[in-house]
Design an enzyme around this catalytic site. Sequence first.
Site, PDB file in Angstrom:
ATOM      1  N   THR A   1     -14.629  -3.460   2.153  1.00 35.26           N
ATOM      2  CA  THR A   1     -13.675  -3.136   3.221  1.00 35.26           C
ATOM      3  C   THR A   1     -13.921  -1.798   3.889  1.00 35.26           C
ATOM      4  O   THR A   1     -14.066  -0.780   3.235  1.00 35.26           O
ATOM      5  CB  THR A   1     -12.222  -3.180   2.697  1.00 35.26           C
ATOM      6  OG1 THR A   1     -11.923  -4.518   2.374  1.00 35.26           O
ATOM      7  CG2 THR A   1     -11.220  -2.709   3.725  1.00 35.26           C
TER       8      THR A   1
ATOM      9  N   GLY B   1      -5.215 -10.673   3.733  1.00 36.89           N
ATOM     10  CA  GLY B   1      -4.977  -9.463   2.950  1.00 36.89           C
ATOM     11  C   GLY B   1      -4.122  -8.454   3.701  1.00 36.89           C
ATOM     12  O   GLY B   1      -3.479  -8.782   4.709  1.00 36.89           O
TER      13      GLY B   1
HETATM   14  N1  ASP Z   1      -7.706  -4.741   0.997  1.00 42.57           N
HETATM   15  C1  ASP Z   1      -8.673  -5.793   1.128  1.00 42.57           C
HETATM   16  C2  ASP Z   1      -7.990  -7.129   0.948  1.00 42.57           C
HETATM   17  O1  ASP Z   1      -7.195  -7.267   0.053  1.00 42.57           O
HETATM   18  C3  ASP Z   1      -9.785  -5.712   0.132  1.00 42.57           C
HETATM   19  C4  ASP Z   1     -10.488  -4.389   0.016  1.00 42.57           C
HETATM   20  O2  ASP Z   1      -9.977  -3.354   0.431  1.00 42.57           O
HETATM   21  O3  ASP Z   1     -11.617  -4.382  -0.491  1.00 42.57           O
HETATM   22  O4  ASP Z   1      -8.317  -8.030   1.668  1.00 42.57           O
END
Ligand code: ASP
Length: 309
Positions: free
Chosen positions: A175, A205
């Site tokens: 991310t 997400g």
């Molecule tokens: N926050 C992101 C999600 O849950 C994942 C991440 O930050 O790696 O989709």
Amino acid sequence: MAKYTIAIHGGAGTIRKEEMTAEKESAYKNGLNEALNAGFHVLKNGGTAVDAVRAAVVSLEDNILFNAGKGSVFGNDKSQEMDAAIMDGRTRNAGSVSAVRNIRNPIELAYKVMTESEHVMLSGRGAEEFAKLHHIRTEPDEYFFSAFRFEQWKLAQQTDKVILDHTSMEKKFGTVGAVACDEFGNIAAATSTGGMTNKQWGRIGDSPIIGAGTYANSKTCAISCTGHGEPFIRAVTAYDVSCLMEYKGLTLYEAMHLVVHDKLLQLDGEGGMIGVDAQGNAAMLFNSEGMYRGKMNSEGEKEVLIYKN
Ligand code: ASP
């Protein structure tokens, strides 16, 4: 002219030092440096915070090492669905897309939603249809494929678990996000992600949810989060930082610290965030082992880091 600043992240999580080689570390740091420079270049030339965060996030989406755009993780049906959001703190306009496939730069699509539609959030097929209408660049499945994400997905399939892109083992970092304050004192935030490995298709997400993974208000702060999305949604994480500043008078750092090291932990929320305020202050905090991150400002301060320091 106010101090201008940009901060970026490339994902937070259990980034194990023992699995990191010098070569890999420098590849990640190069990717972060490139993105920082892309965003900073916009600010230096008098551009807006919105354009700076777009430029930084596009650079990270185009880099196969990070879980956004090219190199996104695989969902349970082997698809690569992506989420992204952008918010302008000056106007509090926002645009976001979720569960989109084959879009080369989801952040550019989110930007179009913000600037060319009457909506804030588009998902799936509707978002893809909108992309076509606005000539947003698409790519075939092969473009997004990366062997290491595929291996990660195969492993997750064996355990039948949904895993955070950066939980244990190597090559699980992802991310991306950017926050910036321009010379006019306006701030913006952008976040883009492939989400979590082996996620149920259609799962959304925190990243594209305004107030959860992404938020900006020039009166308070611009925030981009990374971590286990579900607790971040339940904690309305990014907006909570803004509220603590607006209603309780906390500084950017104090508000982020309280949310990352106390409020998120109450919900088992692993991850972190980057933030800026309208004075050009920036902070990068996380409760995981590491977070790919960097910041740079007009006073010549710059840092690019992975682990706790
Ligand atoms: N926050 C992101 C999600 O849950 C994942 C991440 O930050 O790696 O989709």
